[in-house]
Scaffold this active site. Structure first.
Site, PDB file in Angstrom:
ATOM      1  N   LYS A 168      36.219  40.456  50.928  1.00  0.00           N
ATOM      2  CA  LYS A 168      36.571  39.122  51.439  1.00  0.00           C
ATOM      3  C   LYS A 168      37.904  39.149  52.179  1.00  0.00           C
ATOM      4  O   LYS A 168      38.019  38.586  53.264  1.00  0.00           O
ATOM      5  CB  LYS A 168      36.647  38.103  50.288  1.00  0.00           C
ATOM      6  CG  LYS A 168      35.366  37.924  49.522  1.00  0.00           C
ATOM      7  CD  LYS A 168      35.512  36.918  48.390  1.00  0.00           C
ATOM      8  CE  LYS A 168      36.619  37.215  47.402  1.00  0.00           C
ATOM      9  NZ  LYS A 168      36.431  38.412  46.583  1.00  0.00           N
TER      10      LYS A 168
ATOM     11  N   ARG B 222      37.299  28.542  42.422  1.00  0.00           N
ATOM     12  CA  ARG B 222      36.905  29.537  41.424  1.00  0.00           C
ATOM     13  C   ARG B 222      35.837  29.017  40.469  1.00  0.00           C
ATOM     14  O   ARG B 222      35.194  29.786  39.787  1.00  0.00           O
ATOM     15  CB  ARG B 222      38.121  29.985  40.601  1.00  0.00           C
ATOM     16  CG  ARG B 222      39.092  30.838  41.373  1.00  0.00           C
ATOM     17  CD  ARG B 222      40.119  31.448  40.437  1.00  0.00           C
ATOM     18  NE  ARG B 222      41.177  32.104  41.159  1.00  0.00           N
ATOM     19  CZ  ARG B 222      41.117  33.344  41.628  1.00  0.00           C
ATOM     20  NH1 ARG B 222      40.044  34.047  41.454  1.00  0.00           N
ATOM     21  NH2 ARG B 222      42.138  33.859  42.272  1.00  0.00           N
TER      22      ARG B 222
ATOM     23  N   ARG C 159      39.992  52.980  46.727  1.00  0.00           N
ATOM     24  CA  ARG C 159      41.075  52.230  47.370  1.00  0.00           C
ATOM     25  C   ARG C 159      42.424  52.584  46.734  1.00  0.00           C
ATOM     26  O   ARG C 159      43.416  52.773  47.426  1.00  0.00           O
ATOM     27  CB  ARG C 159      40.801  50.717  47.269  1.00  0.00           C
ATOM     28  CG  ARG C 159      41.857  49.863  47.929  1.00  0.00           C
ATOM     29  CD  ARG C 159      41.417  48.431  48.093  1.00  0.00           C
ATOM     30  NE  ARG C 159      41.481  47.674  46.845  1.00  0.00           N
ATOM     31  CZ  ARG C 159      41.079  46.423  46.717  1.00  0.00           C
ATOM     32  NH1 ARG C 159      40.569  45.774  47.738  1.00  0.00           N
ATOM     33  NH2 ARG C 159      41.184  45.791  45.564  1.00  0.00           N
TER      34      ARG C 159
ATOM     35  N   ARG D 184      47.900  48.401  43.762  1.00  0.00           N
ATOM     36  CA  ARG D 184      47.796  47.072  43.164  1.00  0.00           C
ATOM     37  C   ARG D 184      47.449  47.199  41.683  1.00  0.00           C
ATOM     38  O   ARG D 184      46.621  48.022  41.296  1.00  0.00           O
ATOM     39  CB  ARG D 184      46.693  46.259  43.865  1.00  0.00           C
ATOM     40  CG  ARG D 184      47.036  45.887  45.275  1.00  0.00           C
ATOM     41  CD  ARG D 184      45.879  45.336  46.072  1.00  0.00           C
ATOM     42  NE  ARG D 184      45.004  44.439  45.337  1.00  0.00           N
ATOM     43  CZ  ARG D 184      44.061  43.703  45.907  1.00  0.00           C
ATOM     44  NH1 ARG D 184      43.880  43.754  47.206  1.00  0.00           N
ATOM     45  NH2 ARG D 184      43.285  42.918  45.185  1.00  0.00           N
TER      46      ARG D 184
END
Length: 193
Positions: A13, A88, A127, A139
């Site tokens: 996204k 959400r 990633r 992250r």
């Protein structure tokens, strides 16, 4: 154009949102960024949010929708916006729809990225390795265990949004497992631009 992007974490996204921002010239709105900006600006809804956060509580749907309502009034969002990570829950979606209706606005598209959840875990691990190889900070949510927790939360809280928007005749889906450029083409076809 007012767009919502749906899909589990790691579905692409964010990557597609960046491309949409460039192509359509509309902002990607992050509820986290908007909350922090409203608090920093001392807006009425920002002050409410600050009081809640200072107590260590989660900000209510009403406050989040209020912050979005203020944000979409800004000049850069007049032509539209992209929401990724909001709503959400179905309750947030209903509150958001009501707020848009009060402003005489409506969503143009809800695009869901369909993905293989097992392959998503592999994608996140890849990633993280690529980020590390570039010498960048990985992250926190690119840890497979943290990611699986986020995926579970998505399944229980956010996945019901598919049925909600399907029921409104708004949901369009793309295969998020395709190469990034192919997903971009699919999104472009859905949006007609």
């Amino acid at each position: 154009m007012r767009i919502i992007l749906l899909g589990p974490p790691g579905a692409g996204k964010g990557t597609q949102a960046v491309r949409l921002v460039e192509r359509l010239g509309i902002p990607q709105l992050s509820t986290g960024d908007m909350l922090r900006a409203a608090v920093a600006a001392g807006t009425p809804v920002g002050l409410k949010a600050k009081a809640v956060m200072d107590r260590g509580d989660l900000v209510s749907d009403d406050i989040v929708v209020g912050i979005i309502a203020d944000r979409i009034e800004e000049a850069d969002a007049k032509k539209g916006f992209i929401l990724d990570g909001f709503p959400r829950t179905v309750a947030q979606a209903e509150a958001f729809d009501s707020m848009l209706a009060e402003k005489g606005l409506k969503l143009d598209a809800v695009v869901e990225f369909k993905v293989d959840e097992n392959a998503l875990v592999e994608r996140i691990v890849k990633r993280a390795k690529e980020t590390e190889a570039r010498g960048e900070q990985v992250r926190k949510d690119d840890n497979p265990e943290v990611f699986k927790t986020r995926l579970d939360a998505y399944r229980t809280q956010t996945a019901p949004l598919s049925a909600y928007y399907q029921g409104k005749g708004m949901l369009k889906t793309v295969d998020g497992m395709e190469p990034i450029d192919d997903v971009t083409v699919a999104v472009k076809e859905i949006l007609g631009r």
